[in-house]
Design an enzyme around this catalytic site. Structure first.
Site, mmCIF file in Angstrom:
data_model
loop_
_atom_site.group_PDB
_atom_site.id
_atom_site.type_symbol
_atom_site.label_atom_id
_atom_site.label_comp_id
_atom_site.label_asym_id
_atom_site.label_seq_id
_atom_site.Cartn_x
_atom_site.Cartn_y
_atom_site.Cartn_z
ATOM 1 N N CYS A 1 0.811 -1.225 0.000
ATOM 2 C CA CYS A 1 0.000 0.000 0.000
ATOM 3 C C CYS A 1 0.843 1.273 0.000
ATOM 4 C CB CYS A 1 -0.939 0.002 1.201
ATOM 5 S SG CYS A 1 -1.929 -1.485 1.279
ATOM 6 N N HIS B 1 -3.583 6.634 2.929
ATOM 7 C CA HIS B 1 -3.939 5.372 2.284
ATOM 8 C C HIS B 1 -5.322 4.950 2.798
ATOM 9 C CE1 HIS B 1 -4.152 1.338 0.982
ATOM 10 N NE2 HIS B 1 -3.888 0.802 2.163
ATOM 11 N N ASN C 1 -9.979 -0.874 -0.142
ATOM 12 C CA ASN C 1 -8.515 -0.744 -0.120
ATOM 13 C C ASN C 1 -7.957 -1.198 -1.475
ATOM 14 O OD1 ASN C 1 -5.765 -1.057 0.264
ATOM 15 N ND2 ASN C 1 -5.940 -2.063 2.253
HETATM 16 N N1 ACO Z 1 -17.748 -10.217 8.988
HETATM 17 C C1 ACO Z 1 -18.189 -10.564 10.220
HETATM 18 N N2 ACO Z 1 -17.332 -10.866 11.222
HETATM 19 C C2 ACO Z 1 -16.003 -10.823 10.946
HETATM 20 C C3 ACO Z 1 -15.509 -10.476 9.684
HETATM 21 C C4 ACO Z 1 -16.442 -10.166 8.673
HETATM 22 N N3 ACO Z 1 -16.072 -9.811 7.421
HETATM 23 N N4 ACO Z 1 -14.146 -10.511 9.711
HETATM 24 C C5 ACO Z 1 -13.803 -10.863 10.958
HETATM 25 N N5 ACO Z 1 -14.923 -11.073 11.723
HETATM 26 C C6 ACO Z 1 -15.024 -11.451 13.125
HETATM 27 C C7 ACO Z 1 -13.785 -12.180 13.615
HETATM 28 O O1 ACO Z 1 -13.858 -13.544 13.329
HETATM 29 C C8 ACO Z 1 -13.851 -11.885 15.112
HETATM 30 O O2 ACO Z 1 -14.790 -12.766 15.698
HETATM 31 P P1 ACO Z 1 -14.543 -13.362 17.184
HETATM 32 O O3 ACO Z 1 -14.563 -12.161 18.081
HETATM 33 O O4 ACO Z 1 -15.700 -14.270 17.349
HETATM 34 O O5 ACO Z 1 -13.209 -14.047 17.131
HETATM 35 C C9 ACO Z 1 -14.435 -10.479 15.188
HETATM 36 O O6 ACO Z 1 -15.096 -10.268 13.911
HETATM 37 C C10 ACO Z 1 -13.408 -9.384 15.401
HETATM 38 O O7 ACO Z 1 -12.316 -9.598 14.496
HETATM 39 P P2 ACO Z 1 -11.112 -8.590 14.396
HETATM 40 O O8 ACO Z 1 -10.124 -9.119 13.381
HETATM 41 O O9 ACO Z 1 -10.599 -8.291 15.771
HETATM 42 O O10 ACO Z 1 -11.865 -7.302 13.802
HETATM 43 P P3 ACO Z 1 -11.316 -5.851 13.617
HETATM 44 O O11 ACO Z 1 -12.169 -4.891 14.322
HETATM 45 O O12 ACO Z 1 -9.838 -5.772 13.861
HETATM 46 O O13 ACO Z 1 -11.560 -5.598 12.050
HETATM 47 C C11 ACO Z 1 -10.269 -5.549 10.009
HETATM 48 C C12 ACO Z 1 -10.933 -6.412 11.084
HETATM 49 C C13 ACO Z 1 -11.350 -4.758 9.310
HETATM 50 C C14 ACO Z 1 -9.561 -6.448 9.016
HETATM 51 C C15 ACO Z 1 -9.273 -4.582 10.685
HETATM 52 O O14 ACO Z 1 -8.464 -5.270 11.598
HETATM 53 C C16 ACO Z 1 -8.350 -3.849 9.707
HETATM 54 O O15 ACO Z 1 -8.787 -3.018 8.946
HETATM 55 N N6 ACO Z 1 -7.043 -4.088 9.803
HETATM 56 C C17 ACO Z 1 -6.009 -3.354 9.075
HETATM 57 C C18 ACO Z 1 -5.971 -3.640 7.604
HETATM 58 C C19 ACO Z 1 -4.840 -2.862 6.983
HETATM 59 O O16 ACO Z 1 -4.706 -1.677 7.174
HETATM 60 N N7 ACO Z 1 -3.937 -3.530 6.261
HETATM 61 C C20 ACO Z 1 -2.728 -2.878 5.794
HETATM 62 C C21 ACO Z 1 -2.799 -2.401 4.445
HETATM 63 S S1 ACO Z 1 -3.250 -3.606 3.252
HETATM 64 C C22 ACO Z 1 -1.883 -3.879 2.182
HETATM 65 O O17 ACO Z 1 -0.771 -3.549 2.439
HETATM 66 C C23 ACO Z 1 -2.202 -4.630 0.907
#
Ligand code: ACO
Length: 334
Positions: free
Chosen positions: A114, A255, A285
């Site tokens: 990214c 980003h 993204n």
């Molecule tokens: N729908 C429903 N539930 C979900 C989903 C979904 N799509 N995805 C995960 N969950 C659940 C998980 O299983 C978990 O359930 P549990 O509590 O029963 O275990 C719960 O939701 C919470 O999961 P988290 O992973 O803690 O959720 P979080 O609030 O962190 O959101 C997300 C996840 C959106 C992926 C977030 O962590 C994020 O945006 N991370 C950063 C991404 C990023 O910036 N990446 C870098 C750049 S990308 C690149 O370089 C190509």
């Protein structure tokens, strides 16, 4: 001494739209969850026969047309991508150059996830300031749908396809110049976000059997925390080192990974709402394409004027990060 000026912007998004509603029919998720946790409502998906280079060409053509610089004057082309047309070679940059009709120029890809567009900007700036090149076309282009696992609800809801491009060219006028670009990386965090298979670490017989070899895997929650910390610190540093206050920035263009990350970073930096550019809801993204696509949105809405200061801020797999301070400097009589 030559300085490097940010002359023009262009972008392209494929036609097909994948909504949260569509995704909720594919994996166990909902519009409500995706909207609340990411701010994303929809993303664009390239057609099967539409390659990363095709999207890059469309964005680049627009950027060249808007720059007032002739195609023949472009002397280097850099493409930031983690979803190249072909694994290893040829580079997507060389394919784009040929499709545009640019022959015999330096062309290569950058792999910084990214942060790729900010890395490309730093390369363009360095080549121009050293006097080696005069007009550099930088592109961020991604067909992330090709490397997304649509059975993994933790990643497939995030990513979309698209491309953005900019022309960076030499100027003697310091007021037009890109002020600074910071880039960094830390491989200690490599396992947070990676395509673990399909590289030189995979045995040949494994490669033949691994259909999902190049799909992205991510530890989303850990990535989230590192992202907020790194993005905030990097921006504080570049502003301090250049004696610029956050209120002097006209457009903060981070980003577009997740609305909650952007909000946390914007708040930590005391950015006003009208300074922060947001496109994550409609594009998701798009990795290396996300920043130039966001700049293009601003431009096409008539909100990016000559001389206005842009602050770019990115973070991605690697881990990589980067920020840039650049006035928008179109050629005045173009
Ligand atoms: N729908 C429903 N539930 C979900 C989903 C979904 N799509 N995805 C995960 N969950 C659940 C998980 O299983 C978990 O359930 P549990 O509590 O029963 O275990 C719960 O939701 C919470 O999961 P988290 O992973 O803690 O959720 P979080 O609030 O962190 O959101 C997300 C996840 C959106 C992926 C977030 O962590 C994020 O945006 N991370 C950063 C991404 C990023 O910036 N990446 C870098 C750049 S990308 C690149 O370089 C190509």
């Amino acid at each position: 001494m030559a300085y490097a000026a940010f002359r023009s912007i262009g972008a392209y998004v494929p036609q097909k739209i994948l909504t949260n509603e569509d995704l909720s029919k594919m994996v166990d998720t909902s519009d409500e969850w995706i909207t609340k946790r990411t701010g994303i409502k929809e993303r664009h998906i390239a057609a099967k026969e539409e390659f990363t280079s095709d999207m890059g060409v469309k964005a680049a053509s627009l950027a060249i047309e808007r720059s007032g610089i002739a195609l023949e004057e472009i002397d280097m082309l850099v493409c930031a991508t983690i979803s190249p047309d072909y694994f290893c070679m040829p580079s997507t940059a060389t394919i784009i150059a040929t499709k545009l009709g640019i022959k015999g120029v330096t062309a290569f890809d950058i792999s910084a996830a990214c942060t790729g567009f900010v890395y490309a900007l730093s390369v363009a700036k360095a080549f121009i300031e050293s006097g080696m090149k005069k007009n550099v076309l930088i592109i961020g282009a991604e067909k992330l749908s090709a490397i997304t696992d649509y059975s993994d609800r933790g990643t497939c809801i995030l990513f979309g396809d698209g491309a953005g491009a900019a022309v960076i060219s030499a100027t003697q006028n310091k007021e037009e110049a890109i002020i600074d670009v910071h880039t960094g990386a830390d491989g200690e965090y490599a396992d947070l976000l990676m395509t673990p298979n399909g590289g030189s670490g995979s045995a040949h017989d494994e490669l033949e059997n691994e259909a999902a070899g190049c799909f992205m895997q991510m530890k989303g929650n850990e990535t989230f925390k590192v992202a907020v910390r790194t993005l905030t610190n990097d921006v504080k540093e570049i502003l301090e080192q250049n004696n610029i206050k956050s209120e002097d920035v006209t457009h903060f263009i981070p980003h577009q990974a997740n609305y909650r990350i952007i909000k946390a970073v914007g708040d930590a930096l005391k950015m006003r709402e009208n300074q922060v550019v947001l496109t994550v809801a409609k594009y998701g993204n798009t990795s290396g394409a996300s920043i130039p696509m966001a700049i293009n949105d601003l431009y096409e809405a008539g909100k990016l004027k000559a001389g206005e200061l842009m602050l770019l801020d990115a973070f991605g797999g690697g881990l990589t990060w980067g920020s840039a301070l650049a006035p928008f400097s179109p050629i005045r009589d173009a």
